[in-house]
Design an enzyme around this catalytic site. Structure first.
Site, PDB file in Angstrom:
ATOM      1  N   CYS A 118     -77.981 -22.361 -70.491  1.00  0.00           N
ATOM      2  CA  CYS A 118     -78.099 -23.536 -69.618  1.00  0.00           C
ATOM      3  C   CYS A 118     -77.008 -24.550 -69.855  1.00  0.00           C
ATOM      4  O   CYS A 118     -76.837 -25.478 -69.059  1.00  0.00           O
ATOM      5  CB  CYS A 118     -79.471 -24.187 -69.803  1.00  0.00           C
ATOM      6  SG  CYS A 118     -79.766 -24.804 -71.473  1.00  0.00           S
TER       7      CYS A 118
ATOM      8  N   CYS B 145     -87.226 -20.466 -63.295  1.00  0.00           N
ATOM      9  CA  CYS B 145     -86.132 -19.688 -63.888  1.00  0.00           C
ATOM     10  C   CYS B 145     -86.601 -18.707 -64.947  1.00  0.00           C
ATOM     11  O   CYS B 145     -85.780 -18.139 -65.673  1.00  0.00           O
ATOM     12  CB  CYS B 145     -85.097 -20.639 -64.504  1.00  0.00           C
ATOM     13  SG  CYS B 145     -84.397 -21.814 -63.339  1.00  0.00           S
TER      14      CYS B 145
ATOM     15  N   CYS C 126     -78.143 -27.940 -61.832  1.00  0.00           N
ATOM     16  CA  CYS C 126     -79.557 -28.274 -62.010  1.00  0.00           C
ATOM     17  C   CYS C 126     -79.877 -28.411 -63.499  1.00  0.00           C
ATOM     18  O   CYS C 126     -80.556 -29.357 -63.917  1.00  0.00           O
ATOM     19  CB  CYS C 126     -80.433 -27.202 -61.371  1.00  0.00           C
ATOM     20  SG  CYS C 126     -82.215 -27.580 -61.420  1.00  0.00           S
ATOM     21  N   CYS C 127     -79.374 -27.487 -64.323  1.00  0.00           N
ATOM     22  CA  CYS C 127     -79.569 -27.568 -65.767  1.00  0.00           C
ATOM     23  C   CYS C 127     -78.924 -28.829 -66.335  1.00  0.00           C
ATOM     24  O   CYS C 127     -79.472 -29.449 -67.254  1.00  0.00           O
ATOM     25  CB  CYS C 127     -78.987 -26.339 -66.457  1.00  0.00           C
ATOM     26  SG  CYS C 127     -79.923 -24.815 -66.210  1.00  0.00           S
TER      27      CYS C 127
ATOM     28  N   CYS D 182     -87.802 -23.196 -67.744  1.00  0.00           N
ATOM     29  CA  CYS D 182     -88.411 -23.799 -66.565  1.00  0.00           C
ATOM     30  C   CYS D 182     -89.139 -22.726 -65.746  1.00  0.00           C
ATOM     31  O   CYS D 182     -88.714 -21.566 -65.707  1.00  0.00           O
ATOM     32  CB  CYS D 182     -87.347 -24.473 -65.709  1.00  0.00           C
ATOM     33  SG  CYS D 182     -86.597 -25.926 -66.466  1.00  0.00           S
TER      34      CYS D 182
END
Length: 243
Positions: free
Chosen positions: A239, A214, A128-129, A211
């Site tokens: 990340c 997170c 996702c990162c 984010c």
């Protein structure tokens, strides 16, 4: 029913000693940034909009250096962070270049794995990162001769050996960390002295802001980055932007 309410991190108090050492730090930062700009015209500063990055932004704008300022809009930012982008543009009369993730890649990830999969697997969270941060950063740096960050050594266990200048071997460009040797109170002393615009989440117990899914507030006394990816072990709390 428990009435206990934890006490959360607070913006550090700036003492006389912090204020006294600030002019020397400012002079050093000015020299560092001017040196980078002279060696690498059109270098890129990738700001996360953290207080450290806002300090660097403030000095870059004061010096009117030819350094592009970019940021990553992951599509998962807190509203307070989005507001700060506009406030920064307005205060300094600039237009921060905003890079967003590829829509198809982001939608495919959530369709195949689900948004909650980031909590179930370090590999999924890092993917996702990669989609929301690393790929957009690669585009932002595609024609850059060098880039700058707001990282500091004392931020976390993974950054204790951070140098001023390093080689970004993955991209084949130079990388600079101009406030690598600043302490947390140095950063806040500068921000207060120069009325630097800041993320409103700092006053809500967030010492490190990423984010929204997170990031959470940090209890008083806990490491400042413990609110980032809090469900993971300490040695995985990056990340990948700086790897």
């Amino acid at each position: 029913m428990s009435l206990f309410r934890p006490e959360f991190w607070k913006i550090p108090a700036v003492g006389q000693a912090d204020a006294a050492r600030l002019p020397e730090l400012e002079n050093m930062l000015e020299q560092r940034l001017q040196g980078i700009a002279e060696r690498f015209p059109r270098a890129v500063f990738a700001t996360s909009l953290a207080v450290e990055d806002m300090v660097v932004t403030d000095m870059l704008c004061r010096l009117k250096l030819p350094v592009r300022i970019v940021t990553l809009h992951t599509g998962r930012l807190n509203p307070e962070t989005e507001t700060l982008i506009a406030r920064t543009d307005e205060q300094y009369g600039i237009g921060i270049e905003v890079f967003a993730p590829d829509t198809d890649s982001a939608e495919r990830f959530e369709r195949e794995y689900g948004a909650a999969s980031i909590y179930e697997s370090v590999e999924r969270r890092r993917e996702c990162c990669r989609i929301r941060k690393i790929e957009p950063l690669n585009r932002a740096l595609s024609d850059a001769p060098a880039w700058l960050t707001g990282q500091r050594r004392s931020q976390s266990d993974t950054r204790t050996e951070l140098p001023f200048e390093e080689a970004d071997t993955a991209r084949g460009i130079a990388k600079f960390n101009p406030i690598f040797d600043w302490e947390e109170t140095d950063v806040w002393a500068y921000a207060q002295k120069h009325a630097v615009p800041l993320n409103a989440l700092y006053s809500q117990g967030y010492p490190s802001i990423g984010c929204e899914p997170c990031t959470r507030p940090v209890k008083l006394g806990d490491p400042v980055r413990s609110g980032r990816w809090w469900w993971e072990s300490t040695d995985s709390k990056e990340c990948g932007l700086h790897k």
